[in-house]
Design an enzyme around this catalytic site. Structure first.
Site, PDB file in Angstrom:
ATOM      1  N   ARG A   1       0.850  -1.196   0.000  1.00  0.00           N
ATOM      2  CA  ARG A   1       0.000   0.000   0.000  1.00  0.00           C
ATOM      3  C   ARG A   1       0.886   1.248   0.000  1.00  0.00           C
ATOM      4  NH1 ARG A   1      -2.611  -3.944   2.814  1.00  0.00           N
ATOM      5  NH2 ARG A   1      -4.891  -4.027   2.832  1.00  0.00           N
TER       6      ARG A   1
ATOM      7  N   HIS B   1      -0.139   3.241   4.763  1.00  0.00           N
ATOM      8  CA  HIS B   1      -0.735   2.178   5.600  1.00  0.00           C
ATOM      9  C   HIS B   1      -0.253   0.799   5.171  1.00  0.00           C
ATOM     10  CE1 HIS B   1      -3.762   4.831   7.648  1.00  0.00           C
ATOM     11  NE2 HIS B   1      -3.620   5.518   6.531  1.00  0.00           N
TER      12      HIS B   1
ATOM     13  N   ARG C   1      -8.835  -3.787   9.834  1.00  0.00           N
ATOM     14  CA  ARG C   1      -7.373  -3.730   9.672  1.00  0.00           C
ATOM     15  C   ARG C   1      -6.835  -2.465  10.341  1.00  0.00           C
ATOM     16  NH1 ARG C   1      -3.513  -1.719   5.996  1.00  0.00           N
ATOM     17  NH2 ARG C   1      -1.633  -2.996   5.892  1.00  0.00           N
TER      18      ARG C   1
ATOM     19  N   ASN D   1      -9.147   6.538  11.259  1.00  0.00           N
ATOM     20  CA  ASN D   1      -7.869   6.535  11.967  1.00  0.00           C
ATOM     21  C   ASN D   1      -8.110   6.542  13.470  1.00  0.00           C
ATOM     22  OD1 ASN D   1      -6.223   6.549   9.695  1.00  0.00           O
ATOM     23  ND2 ASN D   1      -5.993   8.777   9.661  1.00  0.00           N
TER      24      ASN D   1
ATOM     25  N   ARG E   1     -10.997  11.188  -1.612  1.00  0.00           N
ATOM     26  CA  ARG E   1     -10.777   9.795  -1.217  1.00  0.00           C
ATOM     27  C   ARG E   1     -11.680   8.863  -2.024  1.00  0.00           C
ATOM     28  NH1 ARG E   1     -11.310   8.904   5.027  1.00  0.00           N
ATOM     29  NH2 ARG E   1     -10.124   7.000   4.605  1.00  0.00           N
TER      30      ARG E   1
ATOM     31  N   ARG F   1      -2.359  -2.068  -6.950  1.00  0.00           N
ATOM     32  CA  ARG F   1      -2.006  -2.950  -5.830  1.00  0.00           C
ATOM     33  C   ARG F   1      -2.501  -4.376  -6.076  1.00  0.00           C
ATOM     34  NH1 ARG F   1      -3.294  -4.248  -0.643  1.00  0.00           N
ATOM     35  NH2 ARG F   1      -5.495  -3.683  -0.733  1.00  0.00           N
TER      36      ARG F   1
HETATM   37 FE1  HDD Z   1      -6.241   6.984   3.177  1.00  0.00          FE
HETATM   38  C1  HDD Z   1      -5.260   3.761   2.781  1.00  0.00           C
HETATM   39  C2  HDD Z   1      -7.309   6.274   6.378  1.00  0.00           C
HETATM   40  C3  HDD Z   1      -7.061  10.283   3.646  1.00  0.00           C
HETATM   41  C4  HDD Z   1      -5.496   7.607  -0.046  1.00  0.00           C
HETATM   42  N1  HDD Z   1      -6.259   5.348   4.360  1.00  0.00           N
HETATM   43  C5  HDD Z   1      -5.810   4.102   4.009  1.00  0.00           C
HETATM   44  C6  HDD Z   1      -6.011   3.196   5.103  1.00  0.00           C
HETATM   45  C7  HDD Z   1      -6.582   3.904   6.110  1.00  0.00           C
HETATM   46  C8  HDD Z   1      -6.748   5.254   5.647  1.00  0.00           C
HETATM   47  C9  HDD Z   1      -6.974   3.393   7.478  1.00  0.00           C
HETATM   48  C10 HDD Z   1      -5.611   1.737   5.117  1.00  0.00           C
HETATM   49  C11 HDD Z   1      -6.735   0.852   4.699  1.00  0.00           C
HETATM   50  C12 HDD Z   1      -6.302  -0.586   4.790  1.00  0.00           C
HETATM   51  O1  HDD Z   1      -6.077  -1.043   5.917  1.00  0.00           O
HETATM   52  O2  HDD Z   1      -6.195  -1.208   3.743  1.00  0.00           O
HETATM   53  N2  HDD Z   1      -6.947   8.075   4.732  1.00  0.00           N
HETATM   54  C13 HDD Z   1      -7.427   7.576   5.911  1.00  0.00           C
HETATM   55  C14 HDD Z   1      -8.110   8.621   6.633  1.00  0.00           C
HETATM   56  C15 HDD Z   1      -8.031   9.746   5.870  1.00  0.00           C
HETATM   57  C16 HDD Z   1      -7.311   9.397   4.669  1.00  0.00           C
HETATM   58  C17 HDD Z   1      -8.776   8.435   7.970  1.00  0.00           C
HETATM   59  C18 HDD Z   1      -8.590  11.097   6.126  1.00  0.00           C
HETATM   60  C19 HDD Z   1      -9.598  11.328   6.899  1.00  0.00           C
HETATM   61  N3  HDD Z   1      -6.230   8.643   2.023  1.00  0.00           N
HETATM   62  C20 HDD Z   1      -6.641   9.892   2.388  1.00  0.00           C
HETATM   63  C21 HDD Z   1      -6.608  10.772   1.233  1.00  0.00           C
HETATM   64  C22 HDD Z   1      -6.172  10.012   0.179  1.00  0.00           C
HETATM   65  C23 HDD Z   1      -5.945   8.685   0.703  1.00  0.00           C
HETATM   66  C24 HDD Z   1      -6.997  12.230   1.246  1.00  0.00           C
HETATM   67  C25 HDD Z   1      -5.944  10.392  -1.251  1.00  0.00           C
HETATM   68  C26 HDD Z   1      -6.427  11.419  -1.852  1.00  0.00           C
HETATM   69  N4  HDD Z   1      -5.437   5.905   1.665  1.00  0.00           N
HETATM   70  C27 HDD Z   1      -5.266   6.356   0.399  1.00  0.00           C
HETATM   71  C28 HDD Z   1      -4.793   5.293  -0.557  1.00  0.00           C
HETATM   72  C29 HDD Z   1      -4.780   4.030   0.351  1.00  0.00           C
HETATM   73  C30 HDD Z   1      -5.154   4.578   1.704  1.00  0.00           C
HETATM   74  C31 HDD Z   1      -3.568   5.615  -1.310  1.00  0.00           C
HETATM   75  C32 HDD Z   1      -3.518   3.179   0.349  1.00  0.00           C
HETATM   76  C33 HDD Z   1      -3.974   1.751   0.243  1.00  0.00           C
HETATM   77  C34 HDD Z   1      -5.389   1.838  -0.019  1.00  0.00           C
HETATM   78  O3  HDD Z   1      -5.792   3.142  -0.054  1.00  0.00           O
HETATM   79  O4  HDD Z   1      -6.137   0.908  -0.212  1.00  0.00           O
HETATM   80  O5  HDD Z   1      -5.671   5.171  -1.613  1.00  0.00           O
END
Ligand code: HDD
Length: 713
Positions: free
Chosen positions: A74, A77, A114, A150, A360, A371
């Protein structure tokens, strides 16, 4: 095969997953084509010492599979651990939402959860100072809902457009890929000090919330303001909360650093072990609801994800509970391949215009393509809904379904219009019809410009010991930055949050707080924007403090699942040990004997006791409390090995409960612990072991902090 504590199927999701389990027990080794194999040790060669033959399809299949085992981790995370469980509703909230999981109190909704750190790679240590991910997948009859949150109630940035910048600044610096899983470096503070919307989440990361004792002891938050929609189509704003039944507890920074060396899987192991031991982690689920007409009555914007709604202003209503009762069968198949998408919702829940949430909704679907490699990622067993799916989407990499029929379009007549559209009366989803009258504009609302008030509220709400930890964290992190002008900017900014905090950090850094800074503090704005308009407004104090923000007001009523180290050698006193062991185990703690050697030791009543760990294989930071029974022979053996004295000195330094009996006081005298008679969590020949239990339940004796800081271990 199901693991031992979880043999029965507990949910529709587990039933579905079990049809994919493969159990090698009593089975013959075969190729992927089912061909029985009688040698998986040697390749096919032209003679015993000859070259390997291209013909060797067994070698090719085995090596090809191995060569492609890894998938991209990822992007954030990457490091995480997960478990199965279920969600139960205490009471229906149908006045707010029509979602089945929030209206049907008879349901036991299967979940997969997770937990993760954000910045580190897949193999990085668990105790990094970082936000923790708290992602919950609810497998509903109406489709899957993912609450991807989170362990902190706010986020760093206000607009998804800034996410790549934020993450690029905190990840290892690109020229030398240093540091791993750490925010303490120049690029991060360069960014934070120029994008001041980050300050609120940042101060939470400087607090103990960023180094939890266990995943089981952290809160979870949905962060964004979402919408609830009820049967009448009426909308309410809502924020989601998870409250751990065991309370919110953390380790100290010194412990965190040492745990990362002693057991970098500390949180992963803790989650796994608790579930295997039947001590199932539990969280209560709460909501903060705001009526549509109250949207603008706050001093902050509900659409701004860097703001929380203080619980003193809108109390959290507890409506249900989640229990995790089953470990995954296979890490890769489940924990690694699970895909959470904030865009997965069910009728009764909807989005708001929070610009972070909106971005998001795109990012999470997109990232699964690189991925997991295919838009068919929903067919992977862990991601599969528990209800049937039908549509006209087709083909793609790794298609595992076999859609029948002549048509893959809508409308059609050849298959009688099927799959047909669902009517609202049949539970169809429809987006909330929000009235919008606006210009299309690339900018930020001025209502998002308060960057200081809530970090200040957070700091004011902390107990003195928590505030000291925040001071230490800022001092450590900035102390690791190499550029003085970045540190100066940060000091100027921290001063806008809280002057006493800034003064203490400045002292630690050996620097002065500057009177002014040269460039505008907030530079996360458009090139032609009016600079002044987007600078953070001076802090406001609309609330003195909010109890819910401090860990000093969490639960301190249980020692369940706490680990107690019993330091003992041959000849330890059974009459000292037994009353402690009995009460600790009765209260649900885990009692572990740490001895000079592995195997077993004998007490003074000549009984054998299993050693959990030889002293050379363990460290005090892996335990919550220490007990040392008397017995001259035993204590003499402990005194011979300096690591026992270090063990107990360190436990004292980390403000943990300690109890010693009789001769074991010599171990204290031989350690760095001095003047311990008045310490309220250190007991020499305690009248009742209950006193030790009560001190453990308080988690730590923070009154000891100042004295303990002089201990040189
Ligand atoms: Fe995110 C993963 C939580 C903002 C883009 N995010 C990811 C995971 C968590 C969060 C818990 C892990 C999920 C797992 O266990 O597979 N993220 C947050 C929270 C945010 C947040 C609480 C704001 C309130 N995230 C955020 C933004 C973006 C992303 C603004 C992009 C514009 N997040 C991602 C991602 C991930 C991710 C790159 C990486 C792996 C996945 O999504 O599946 O798309």
């Amino acid at each position: 095969m199901a693991n031992k504590t979880n043999e029965e199927s507990t949910s529709k999701k587990i039933d579905q997953l079990s049809s994919h389990y493969k159990d090698p027990k009593d089975k013959t080794l075969t190729t992927n084509q089912g061909l029985k194999v009688n040698d998986t040790n040697n390749s096919l060669k032209s003679g015993e010492r000859g070259a390997t033959l291209l013909e060797d399809f067994l070698l090719r299949e085995k090596i090809t599979s191995f060569d492609h085992e890894r998938i991209p981790e990822r992007i954030v995370h990457a490091r995480g651990s997960a478990a199965h469980g279920y969600f139960e509703l205490y009471k229906s909230i149908e006045n707010y939402t029509k979602a089945g999981l929030f209206t049907d109190t008879k349901r036991k909704t299967p979940v997969f959860v997770r937990f993760s750190t954000v910045a580190g790679s897949k193999g990085s240590p668990d105790l990094a100072r970082d936000v923790r991910g708290f992602a919950v997948k609810f497998y509903n009859e109406e489709g899957t809902w993912d609450l991807v949150g989170n362990n902190m109630p706010i986020f760093f940035i206000q607009d998804a457009m800034k996410f790549p910048d934020l993450i690029h600044s905190v990840k290892p610096e690109p020229h030398r890929e240093i540091p791993q899983a750490a925010s303490a470096h120049d690029t991060f503070y360069d960014f934070v000090s120029r994008a001041t919307e980050t300050l609120h989440n940042h101060i939470w990361v400087m607090s103990d919330r960023a180094i939890p004792r266990s995943y089981r002891m952290m809160e979870g938050f949905g962060i964004h303001t979402f919408r609830f929609i009820n049967k009448e189509g009426k909308s309410h704003f809502v924020k989601f909360h998870w409250k751990p039944v065991l309370g919110v507890h953390s380790v100290t920074w010194d412990e965190a650093v040492k745990i990362n060396g002693a057991d970098s899987d500390f949180h992963r192991r803790d989650l796994w072990d608790a579930i295997e031991a039947g001590q199932y982690p539990e969280w209560e689920f709460g909501i903060q609801v705001v009526a549509e007409e109250d949207e603008h009555k706050f001093d902050f914007d509900l659409l701004d994800p860097t703001k929380l709604i203080p619980e003193e202003m809108v109390p959290v209503e507890i409506i249900g509970k989640m229990t995790l009762n089953r470990n995954p069968e296979n890490f890769f198949a489940e924990t690694e391949q699970v895909a959470f998408l904030p865009g997965h919702i069910v009728p009764g829940i909807d989005f708001t215009n929070d610009p972070l949430l909106q971005g998001r909704l795109f990012s999470y679907r997109d990232t699964q393509l690189s991925r997991l490699g295919s838009p068919n990622f929903h067919q992977i067993p862990i991601n599969k809904p528990i209800v049937p799916t039908h549509n006209n989407q087709r083909d793609g990499h790794m298609q595992t379904e076999i859609p029948k029929g002549q048509t893959a379009y809508f409308p059609n007549s050849l298959t009688m219009g099927c799959p047909h559209l669902a009517k609202m009366a049949d539970g169809a989803f429809t987006s909330y019809e929000e009235r919008i009258d606006a210009r299309k504009i690339r900018s930020r609302s001025e209502s998002f410009s308060d960057h200081y008030s809530q970090p200040a509220l957070f700091y004011r709400s902390l107990a003195p010991w928590e505030q000291e930890h925040v001071v230490d964290a800022y001092t450590f992190e900035l102390g690791k930055c190499e550029h003085s002008y970045i540190k100066e900017r940060m000091l100027w900014i921290i001063n806008n949050i809280d002057t006493s905090l800034a003064n203490k950090v400045a002292k630690g850094l050996g620097m002065e707080i500057p009177d002014s800074i040269e460039e505008p503090v907030n530079q996360a704005i458009g090139a032609d924007a009016e600079v002044e308009k987007f600078q953070p407004i001076p802090k406001k104090e609309y609330l003195k403090s909010d109890k819910a923000l401090s860990q000093a007001h969490t639960k301190f009523n249980s020692i369940a699942t706490r680990k107690v180290a019993v330091l003992a050698g041959d000849g330890f006193s059974m009459s000292d040990f037994k009353p402690y062991k009995d009460i600790l185990e009765k209260e649900g703690a885990m009692v572990k004997i740490i001895a000079p050697h592995g195997g077993t030791i004998k007490c003074d009543e000549n009984m054998e006791h299993k050693v959990a760990a030889a002293i050379m294989t363990t460290e005090s930071v892996l335990f919550d409390a220490v007990f040392v029974p008397g017995g001259k022979k035993s204590v003499d053996a402990l005194l011979k090995n300096g690591k026992f004295s270090k063990f107990i000195s360190e436990a004292f330094k980390h403000c943990k409960a300690i109890a010693v009996c009789n001769e074991a006081e010599d171990l204290l005298k031989n350690s760095y612990i001095k003047d311990y008679n008045d310490d309220k969590a250190l007991f020499v020949n305690a009248k009742q072991p209950q006193e030790f239990v009560d001190a453990m339940a308080k988690h730590r004796n923070w009154d000891r902090m100042e004295k303990a800081s002089s201990i040189p271990v």
